[in-house]
Design a protein around this motif. Structure first.
Motif: not given
Length: 309
Positions: A95-108
């Motif tokens: 949940r934390l990773l998803a919340a700080v993921a950069n839009p348009g970038d490869q997801a963590p």
């Protein structure tokens, strides 16, 4: 096609194993030094090392122009009673990773691993595991079902993918054990974090060709790559004297990049040939007495520049 280079808190002594942690360095200093030495991404590290509030963590990353690329979650997957608590832990991190993921970038990635270093036989014999020291058929099924349970829950709730990190001193260390896990799991659900240093040490040898063979063997499942080197003389000494995993790490079996047997230049070329466009994460286990983490990180980044990364 772009390959970007990240680093991780373990390179600043924030190791997940009790007794191996280095000197205390705050996350802000660690992120400042990571960025100053030329890296553009970071893994999360142990829960609580960096802020767990999404807004605060996002702010720390944005002000340094850093991307969060993944987080390591160990679970004792061979124990069925650990699966539900492991799922809860993984979801908290995801949940934390998803919340700080950069839009348009490869997801963590959620980086799943065994609870490495907790089984005495595996810890004592890391780097020289024999077939009779592994899981039986029933426990392999339990292990694989637990990994799939966690990966499915993470994807269903957060959309993030889970990649498994083979690791010395765990039940998925040798090439044969990696193969078994991948055969037992859905390739759409669970990928592989290929760690060059752990793979080389886990083969029981010192020949860098084995790493290239491993990349080729598992190429269809590799989603994420860790760059770690392995020192041949220290590895051989650890095996011949019966050192356990922690003693070998303390003695520097995972040395700075370019000081060991891993053929990084050839690996770089192979990754480009495979059209790999993900992250490379440098992991340099810096322990007390090994010198400055910042200087080590800089040497590792300088080395990668010499091979075109």
């Amino acid at each position: 096609m772009t390959i970007r280079v990240a680093n991780a808190p373990c390179s600043w002594g924030a190791l997940e194993f009790e007794g191996l942690a280095g000197e205390s360095i705050g996350y802000q200093q660690m992120l400042d030094e990571l960025r100053a030495t030329g890296y553009v991404g970071t893994e999360l590290g142990d829960w609580g090392f960096m802020p767990t509030d999404p807004a605060q963590l996002r702010s720390e990353l944005v002000q340094r122009e850093l991307t969060m690329v993944g987080a390591f979650v160990p679970v004792a997957l061979a124990q069925p009673e650990a699966h539900n608590s492991g799922e809860a832990e993984a979801l908290k991190v995801a949940r934390l990773l998803a919340a700080v993921a950069n839009p348009g970038d490869q997801a963590p990635f959620l980086i799943l691993a065994d609870a490495n270093g907790t089984v005495p036989e595996r810890t004592q014999n890391a780097g020289r595991i024999k077939p009779d020291q592994g899981l039986n058929s029933q426990r392999w099924t339990t292990f694989a079902r637990g990994a799939e349970q966690i990966a499915r829950a993470v994807h269903n709730e957060t959309g993030l993918r889970t990649a498994f990190h083979h690791h010395c001193a765990g039940y998925v260390e040798t090439p044969q054990e990696i193969t078994r896990l991948l055969e037992l799991t859905d390739p759409l659900l669970l990928g592989l974090v290929f760690d060059t240093g752990h793979y080389l040490y886990g083969t029981g040898g010192t020949d860098g060709q084995s790493v290239l063979d491993g990349l080729q063997r598992f190429r269809e499942r590799i989603w994420h790559v860790h760059f770690k080197d392995c020192h041949p003389r220290i590895a051989e000494r650890a095996r011949s004297t019966g050192q356990d995993y922690f003693a070998a790490v303390h003695d520097g079996v995972f040395c700075e990049l370019g000081q060991g047997s891993v053929p990084f230049a050839t690996i770089k070329s192979w990754l480009y040939e495979q059209h790999y466009s993900g992250w490379i994460v440098v992991e340099q286990d810096v322990l007390p007495g090994m010198g400055s983490p910042r200087e080590s990180a800089q040497r590792n980044r300088d080395y990668l520049q010499t091979i075109g990364l």
